[in-house]
Scaffold this motif. Structure first.
Motif, PDB file in Angstrom:
ATOM      1  N   PHE A  32       5.286  -1.851  11.338  1.00  0.00           N
ATOM      2  CA  PHE A  32       4.968  -1.475   9.964  1.00  0.00           C
ATOM      3  C   PHE A  32       5.412  -0.052   9.682  1.00  0.00           C
ATOM      4  N   ASP A  33       6.066   0.129   8.544  1.00  0.00           N
ATOM      5  CA  ASP A  33       6.178   1.467   7.981  1.00  0.00           C
ATOM      6  C   ASP A  33       4.768   1.913   7.570  1.00  0.00           C
ATOM      7  N   ASN A  34       4.559   3.213   7.425  1.00  0.00           N
ATOM      8  CA  ASN A  34       3.225   3.691   7.048  1.00  0.00           C
ATOM      9  C   ASN A  34       3.135   4.086   5.563  1.00  0.00           C
ATOM     10  N   ASP A  35       3.785   5.181   5.173  1.00  0.00           N
ATOM     11  CA  ASP A  35       3.669   5.679   3.802  1.00  0.00           C
ATOM     12  C   ASP A  35       4.250   4.681   2.790  1.00  0.00           C
ATOM     13  N   GLY A  36       3.411   4.211   1.900  1.00  0.00           N
ATOM     14  CA  GLY A  36       3.860   3.266   0.881  1.00  0.00           C
ATOM     15  C   GLY A  36       3.814   1.821   1.338  1.00  0.00           C
ATOM     16  N   THR A  37       3.574   1.610   2.625  1.00  0.00           N
ATOM     17  CA  THR A  37       3.476   0.243   3.153  1.00  0.00           C
ATOM     18  C   THR A  37       2.052  -0.055   3.599  1.00  0.00           C
ATOM     19  N   LEU A  38       1.431   0.902   4.264  1.00  0.00           N
ATOM     20  CA  LEU A  38       0.041   0.708   4.693  1.00  0.00           C
ATOM     21  C   LEU A  38      -0.925   1.566   3.889  1.00  0.00           C
ATOM     22  N   ILE A  92       3.176   1.014  14.335  1.00  0.00           N
ATOM     23  CA  ILE A  92       3.633   1.724  13.141  1.00  0.00           C
ATOM     24  C   ILE A  92       4.873   2.534  13.483  1.00  0.00           C
ATOM     25  N   PHE A  93       5.926   2.391  12.693  1.00  0.00           N
ATOM     26  CA  PHE A  93       7.123   3.227  12.813  1.00  0.00           C
ATOM     27  C   PHE A  93       7.358   3.883  11.468  1.00  0.00           C
ATOM     28  N   SER A  94       7.013   5.157  11.403  1.00  0.00           N
ATOM     29  CA  SER A  94       6.974   5.879  10.137  1.00  0.00           C
ATOM     30  C   SER A  94       7.879   7.087  10.182  1.00  0.00           C
ATOM     31  N   GLY A  95       8.290   7.564   9.017  1.00  0.00           N
ATOM     32  CA  GLY A  95       9.015   8.827   8.950  1.00  0.00           C
ATOM     33  C   GLY A  95       8.086  10.018   9.106  1.00  0.00           C
ATOM     34  N   GLY A 149       7.993  -3.034   5.196  1.00  0.00           N
ATOM     35  CA  GLY A 149       8.403  -1.726   4.722  1.00  0.00           C
ATOM     36  C   GLY A 149       8.442  -1.701   3.206  1.00  0.00           C
ATOM     37  N   ASN A 150       8.806  -0.530   2.649  1.00  0.00           N
ATOM     38  CA  ASN A 150       8.854  -0.466   1.187  1.00  0.00           C
ATOM     39  C   ASN A 150      10.022   0.313   0.615  1.00  0.00           C
ATOM     40  N   THR A 151      10.837   0.976   1.479  1.00  0.00           N
ATOM     41  CA  THR A 151      11.993   1.697   0.923  1.00  0.00           C
ATOM     42  C   THR A 151      13.236   1.414   1.761  1.00  0.00           C
ATOM     43  N   ASP A 152      14.364   1.941   1.293  1.00  0.00           N
ATOM     44  CA  ASP A 152      15.621   1.764   2.024  1.00  0.00           C
ATOM     45  C   ASP A 152      15.543   2.338   3.438  1.00  0.00           C
TER      46      ASP A 152
END
Lengths: 294, 294
Positions: free
Chosen positions: A43-49, A146-149, A220-223
């Motif tokens: 999971f992406d974190n920001d904007g996804t979770l 979680i794999f987040s920026g 996820g939620n972005t490119d």
């Protein structure tokens, strides 16, 4: 399991896709059965979770911490100052402290700061439907990562509490640390040198380094999440890709690009259309957005 | 548990220290009890879990693969050629292939190559007493991880089989990868650019990045493991540090520095004396060295 494991999801195709996927890959009699050790979800974190508007939580933390340290700045000054200003903020708020001290600062902030629009503590800005999804997967032998920026150290300071994940399953961008023998013994001192920016094509690379297996579910939620979803889709197993769309100006936000760093969604949405990935339309698919009791 | 969980350990102080440590930290009535999620154990690989003489297994793999690819070289040529020669060998044997292809090459090699002195396949060059220790810990709620200077991809190709560890718990040095959309879909292509050399002070940094918790048990055999053992010793819990000493010229090797890269042991042994870490004297403490049935 009794009752609906996803009560905050409305009875739409998105929910149906999730429930059907989980049932198939966990059914030993199914041709699409996946053994437990291979049930990896990322999971992406920001904007996804959790909510990433009006700015990433970590940026809000950095601004609050800069003020606390006697060097207040603002989003406007950051924009005007460009990369040097951002580096200065990062150095001031994320470097020169041990990993233990930094974790403590993050936890203090998470316990005291609140979201400017919704007035909730940041840990309560997580999406209730996604918490239910994490629980559903965990209960079916998946391991969720979680794999987040965002920064690994920042996220881990409260990820265990919010998401019920052990720290090793929370991976983000990584800054260099220096190992030294401090007054209280060996310690790692954070620096402002960024070693890994965990976004875009780096996400599959990080998944390879940290997990060493291909996931079968990605959200996820972005490119910046596209490569992660592509990597997952190339698994030999049946897979599921979830694309969270911010369509709910009333209960959350409605946007298709990040206002601060400018991350867009056009490539992700195009891939979702081409490969029939599962769109999660926040307004249409979620009965509630945030946990009611926090 | 019935019988002796460590039958290949002779009844010496080393074995006693291990058994007593495990009993104390897993006894809910002990003041030194450690909850399961915090029972983290970290191990060096080469020279700690398996034989690293007369050269690292990964170097043997590289030389074999170079020959297979039509560019044979030798240890002597490598010594004479210095760093450029080593980089050339690394590029030839570890880069320009996908992670899947590289893993397959490693597994083929591990299934066919054998140790020059003992004639065993490399996976059978693991230390039987350490396999028993991993099992003992696993059976007592520990999670065991490897932090090695060797390449992550190389080790993972057969670590699951040898040690019974999931890939995510096997961490080594990391080379850069390039994400691309290949003929068979998205793939990661290995390059010769080294991103992380997982040795010395990098080991605690990697432990922080990959686990995010301090271990309570660490085992190593050279100065490259010192920082890892120091990091572990600084845990607020009771900890155990194991220092494997190569004292058995007959059954394995007797040496106190690595003949290829020159890694020494003097700093590690000095710390072991100062902090009363547990020395594991191969000749005196181990009834057998290698698994008898492989």
């Amino acid at each position: 399991m009794t009752g609906d494991p996803l009560p905050s999801w409305l009875p739409t195709p998105a929910k149906q896709a999730i429930v059907e996927f989980v049932a198939e890959v966990t059914d030993p009699d199914s041709a699409e059965f996946v053994p437990e050790p291979e049930r990896i979800a990322v999971f992406d974190n920001d904007g996804t979770l959790w909510t990433e508007q009006p700015m990433y939580a970590q940026l809000a933390f950095a601004l609050d911490r800069a003020a606390e340290l006697g060097h207040p700045t603002s989003l406007e000054e950051l924009h005007a100052g460009g990369m040097p200003a951002l580096t200065e903020l990062l150095t001031l708020t994320h470097a020169g402290v041990t990993t233990d001290e930094f974790g403590a600062a993050c936890r203090r902030w998470a316990a005291s700061a609140s979201h400017p629009r919704f007035g909730r503590p940041y840990p309560a800005m997580v999406y209730q439907p996604m918490l239910e999804l994490l629980d559903l997967l965990d209960g079916h032998g998946f391991s969720c990562w979680i794999f987040s920026g965002g920064g690994t150290d920042f996220m881990r300071a409260f990820a265990a509490e919010i998401y019920g994940l052990p720290p090793y399953r929370v991976i983000g961008s990584v800054g260099a640390t220096e190992f030294r023998d401090g007054a209280a013994g060996p310690e790692l001192v954070k620096s402002a040198t960024i070693q890994v920016i965990n976004d875009g094509p780096q996400k599959p690379a990080s998944i390879h380094t940290h997990i060493g297996q291909r996931p079968i579910l990605a959200a996820g939620n972005t490119d910046g999440d596209l490569a992660m979803l592509q990597w997952t889709a190339a698994s030999p197993h049946r897979t599921l890709q979830l694309v969270v769309q911010h369509t709910d100006a009333e209960r959350e936000y409605a946007y298709d690009h990040d206002p601060i760093l400018g991350a867009g969604t056009s490539a992700l949405y195009a891939a979702a259309t081409e490969y029939q990935w599962t769109l999660v339309d926040m307004a249409a698919d979620w009965a509630v957005v945030y946990p009611p009791d926090r």
